[in-house]
Scaffold this motif. Structure first.
Motif, mmCIF file in Angstrom:
data_model
loop_
_atom_site.group_PDB
_atom_site.id
_atom_site.type_symbol
_atom_site.label_atom_id
_atom_site.label_comp_id
_atom_site.label_asym_id
_atom_site.label_seq_id
_atom_site.Cartn_x
_atom_site.Cartn_y
_atom_site.Cartn_z
ATOM 1 N N LEU A 1 0.825 -1.211 0.000
ATOM 2 C CA LEU A 1 0.000 0.000 0.000
ATOM 3 C C LEU A 1 0.857 1.257 0.000
ATOM 4 O O LEU A 1 1.986 1.249 0.483
ATOM 5 C CB LEU A 1 -0.902 0.004 1.237
ATOM 6 N N TYR A 2 0.284 2.332 -0.528
ATOM 7 C CA TYR A 2 0.926 3.650 -0.525
ATOM 8 C C TYR A 2 2.321 3.629 -1.141
ATOM 9 O O TYR A 2 3.256 4.261 -0.642
ATOM 10 C CB TYR A 2 0.975 4.236 0.896
ATOM 11 N N GLY A 3 2.474 2.872 -2.210
ATOM 12 C CA GLY A 3 3.728 2.864 -2.950
ATOM 13 C C GLY A 3 4.832 2.021 -2.320
ATOM 14 O O GLY A 3 5.962 2.030 -2.806
ATOM 15 N N VAL A 4 4.521 1.321 -1.254
ATOM 16 C CA VAL A 4 5.499 0.450 -0.595
ATOM 17 C C VAL A 4 5.472 -0.908 -1.294
ATOM 18 O O VAL A 4 4.411 -1.437 -1.598
ATOM 19 C CB VAL A 4 5.167 0.286 0.909
ATOM 20 N N GLU A 5 6.646 -1.463 -1.554
ATOM 21 C CA GLU A 5 6.730 -2.765 -2.223
ATOM 22 C C GLU A 5 6.144 -3.863 -1.340
ATOM 23 O O GLU A 5 6.436 -3.932 -0.143
ATOM 24 C CB GLU A 5 8.189 -3.092 -2.542
ATOM 25 N N GLU A 6 5.325 -4.723 -1.931
ATOM 26 C CA GLU A 6 4.727 -5.842 -1.206
ATOM 27 C C GLU A 6 5.807 -6.826 -0.779
ATOM 28 O O GLU A 6 6.709 -7.145 -1.548
ATOM 29 C CB GLU A 6 3.713 -6.540 -2.114
ATOM 30 N N LYS A 7 5.715 -7.281 0.470
ATOM 31 C CA LYS A 7 6.711 -8.205 1.009
ATOM 32 C C LYS A 7 6.015 -9.385 1.688
ATOM 33 O O LYS A 7 4.871 -9.281 2.106
ATOM 34 C CB LYS A 7 7.599 -7.497 2.026
ATOM 35 N N THR A 8 6.733 -10.498 1.789
ATOM 36 C CA THR A 8 6.217 -11.661 2.495
ATOM 37 C C THR A 8 6.357 -11.440 4.001
ATOM 38 O O THR A 8 7.109 -10.564 4.448
ATOM 39 C CB THR A 8 6.985 -12.942 2.117
ATOM 40 N N GLN A 9 5.660 -12.278 4.763
ATOM 41 C CA GLN A 9 5.804 -12.195 6.214
ATOM 42 C C GLN A 9 7.253 -12.434 6.625
ATOM 43 O O GLN A 9 7.766 -11.763 7.520
ATOM 44 C CB GLN A 9 4.891 -13.217 6.895
ATOM 45 N N LYS A 10 7.915 -13.364 5.968
ATOM 46 C CA LYS A 10 9.316 -13.668 6.298
ATOM 47 C C LYS A 10 10.203 -12.460 6.031
ATOM 48 O O LYS A 10 11.083 -12.145 6.844
ATOM 49 C CB LYS A 10 9.805 -14.880 5.513
ATOM 50 N N GLU A 11 10.008 -11.792 4.897
ATOM 51 C CA GLU A 11 10.819 -10.613 4.576
ATOM 52 C C GLU A 11 10.617 -9.517 5.620
ATOM 53 O O GLU A 11 11.589 -8.889 6.062
ATOM 54 C CB GLU A 11 10.453 -10.083 3.186
ATOM 55 N N ILE A 12 9.367 -9.299 6.022
ATOM 56 C CA ILE A 12 9.081 -8.277 7.030
ATOM 57 C C ILE A 12 9.715 -8.668 8.363
ATOM 58 O O ILE A 12 10.340 -7.840 9.031
ATOM 59 C CB ILE A 12 7.560 -8.071 7.179
ATOM 60 N N ALA A 13 9.561 -9.935 8.727
ATOM 61 C CA ALA A 13 10.136 -10.417 9.984
ATOM 62 C C ALA A 13 11.644 -10.221 10.004
ATOM 63 O O ALA A 13 12.207 -9.753 11.004
ATOM 64 C CB ALA A 13 9.782 -11.894 10.178
ATOM 65 N N ASP A 14 12.306 -10.563 8.913
ATOM 66 C CA ASP A 14 13.754 -10.400 8.828
ATOM 67 C C ASP A 14 14.152 -8.929 8.949
ATOM 68 O O ASP A 14 15.125 -8.592 9.632
ATOM 69 C CB ASP A 14 14.289 -10.980 7.520
ATOM 70 N N MET A 15 13.401 -8.050 8.304
ATOM 71 C CA MET A 15 13.688 -6.613 8.367
ATOM 72 C C MET A 15 13.531 -6.074 9.792
ATOM 73 O O MET A 15 14.289 -5.202 10.216
ATOM 74 C CB MET A 15 12.744 -5.829 7.444
ATOM 75 N N MET A 16 12.528 -6.599 10.511
ATOM 76 C CA MET A 16 12.211 -6.084 11.837
ATOM 77 C C MET A 16 12.927 -6.859 12.953
ATOM 78 O O MET A 16 12.831 -6.479 14.120
ATOM 79 C CB MET A 16 10.701 -6.092 12.053
ATOM 80 N N GLY A 17 13.619 -7.933 12.588
ATOM 81 C CA GLY A 17 14.345 -8.712 13.575
ATOM 82 C C GLY A 17 13.452 -9.496 14.525
ATOM 83 O O GLY A 17 13.800 -9.678 15.697
ATOM 84 N N ILE A 18 12.297 -9.932 14.016
ATOM 85 C CA ILE A 18 11.372 -10.735 14.817
ATOM 86 C C ILE A 18 10.982 -11.971 14.018
ATOM 87 O O ILE A 18 11.327 -12.101 12.842
ATOM 88 C CB ILE A 18 10.123 -9.922 15.249
ATOM 89 N N SER A 19 10.267 -12.890 14.643
ATOM 90 C CA SER A 19 9.927 -14.144 13.965
ATOM 91 C C SER A 19 8.764 -13.965 12.984
ATOM 92 O O SER A 19 7.929 -13.073 13.140
ATOM 93 C CB SER A 19 9.565 -15.228 14.986
ATOM 94 N N GLN A 20 8.741 -14.843 12.007
ATOM 95 C CA GLN A 20 7.662 -14.836 11.028
ATOM 96 C C GLN A 20 6.320 -15.131 11.704
ATOM 97 O O GLN A 20 5.302 -14.534 11.357
ATOM 98 C CB GLN A 20 7.940 -15.853 9.923
ATOM 99 N N SER A 21 6.325 -16.020 12.677
ATOM 100 C CA SER A 21 5.071 -16.345 13.356
ATOM 101 C C SER A 21 4.535 -15.133 14.123
ATOM 102 O O SER A 21 3.319 -14.927 14.205
ATOM 103 C CB SER A 21 5.227 -17.544 14.285
ATOM 104 N N TYR A 22 5.435 -14.305 14.661
ATOM 105 C CA TYR A 22 4.989 -13.096 15.353
ATOM 106 C C TYR A 22 4.393 -12.105 14.355
ATOM 107 O O TYR A 22 3.358 -11.488 14.638
ATOM 108 C CB TYR A 22 6.142 -12.464 16.136
ATOM 109 N N ILE A 23 5.004 -11.973 13.192
ATOM 110 C CA ILE A 23 4.438 -11.111 12.143
ATOM 111 C C ILE A 23 3.053 -11.613 11.763
ATOM 112 O O ILE A 23 2.116 -10.824 11.587
ATOM 113 C CB ILE A 23 5.354 -11.045 10.895
#
Length: 68
Positions: free
Chosen positions: A27-49
Protein backbone atom coordinates in the motif's frame (compact mmCIF):
# COMPACT_ATOMS: atom_id res chain seq x y z
CA UNK A 1 -13.30 1.97 -0.44
CA UNK A 2 -12.39 5.63 -0.59
CA UNK A 3 -8.79 6.58 0.08
CA UNK A 4 -9.99 8.95 2.81
CA UNK A 5 -11.62 6.11 4.71
CA UNK A 6 -8.47 4.01 4.50
CA UNK A 7 -6.40 6.94 5.77
CA UNK A 8 -8.86 7.48 8.62
CA UNK A 9 -8.65 3.81 9.60
CA UNK A 10 -4.86 3.83 9.36
CA UNK A 11 -4.69 6.77 11.79
CA UNK A 12 -6.03 4.41 14.45
CA UNK A 13 -2.98 2.14 14.05
CA UNK A 14 0.45 2.56 15.53
CA UNK A 15 3.30 3.50 13.20
CA UNK A 16 4.65 -0.06 13.40
CA UNK A 17 1.26 -1.58 12.56
CA UNK A 18 0.79 0.78 9.59
CA UNK A 19 4.26 -0.09 8.35
CA UNK A 20 3.59 -3.85 8.59
CA UNK A 21 0.30 -3.61 6.68
CA UNK A 22 1.75 -1.32 4.01
CA UNK A 23 4.67 -3.68 3.43
CA UNK A 24 2.52 -6.80 3.54
CA UNK A 25 -0.05 -5.57 1.00
CA UNK A 26 1.99 -3.09 -1.02
CA UNK A 27 0.00 0.00 0.00
CA UNK A 28 0.93 3.65 -0.52
CA UNK A 29 3.73 2.86 -2.95
CA UNK A 30 5.50 0.45 -0.60
CA UNK A 31 6.73 -2.76 -2.22
CA UNK A 32 4.73 -5.84 -1.21
CA UNK A 33 6.71 -8.20 1.01
CA UNK A 34 6.22 -11.66 2.50
CA UNK A 35 5.80 -12.20 6.21
CA UNK A 36 9.32 -13.67 6.30
CA UNK A 37 10.82 -10.61 4.58
CA UNK A 38 9.08 -8.28 7.03
CA UNK A 39 10.14 -10.42 9.98
CA UNK A 40 13.75 -10.40 8.83
CA UNK A 41 13.69 -6.61 8.37
CA UNK A 42 12.21 -6.08 11.84
CA UNK A 43 14.34 -8.71 13.57
CA UNK A 44 11.37 -10.73 14.82
CA UNK A 45 9.93 -14.14 13.96
CA UNK A 46 7.66 -14.84 11.03
CA UNK A 47 5.07 -16.34 13.36
CA UNK A 48 4.99 -13.10 15.35
CA UNK A 49 4.44 -11.11 12.14
CA UNK A 50 1.60 -13.50 11.32
CA UNK A 51 -0.02 -12.88 14.70
CA UNK A 52 0.48 -9.13 14.40
CA UNK A 53 -1.01 -9.08 10.90
CA UNK A 54 -4.08 -10.96 12.09
CA UNK A 55 -4.52 -8.59 15.06
CA UNK A 56 -4.05 -5.51 12.87
CA UNK A 57 -6.60 -6.71 10.30
CA UNK A 58 -9.11 -7.45 13.06
CA UNK A 59 -8.59 -3.94 14.43
CA UNK A 60 -9.10 -2.40 10.98
CA UNK A 61 -12.26 -4.47 10.50
CA UNK A 62 -13.59 -3.43 13.90
CA UNK A 63 -12.88 0.25 13.22
CA UNK A 64 -14.47 -0.01 9.77
CA UNK A 65 -17.64 -1.52 11.24
CA UNK A 66 -17.90 1.49 13.57
CA UNK A 67 -18.03 3.78 10.52
CA UNK A 68 -21.13 2.13 9.08
Amino acid sequence: MEKGILRELFQKLSERDRSIICMRYGLYGVEEKTQKEIADMMGISQSYISRLEKRILEKLKSEFMKLE
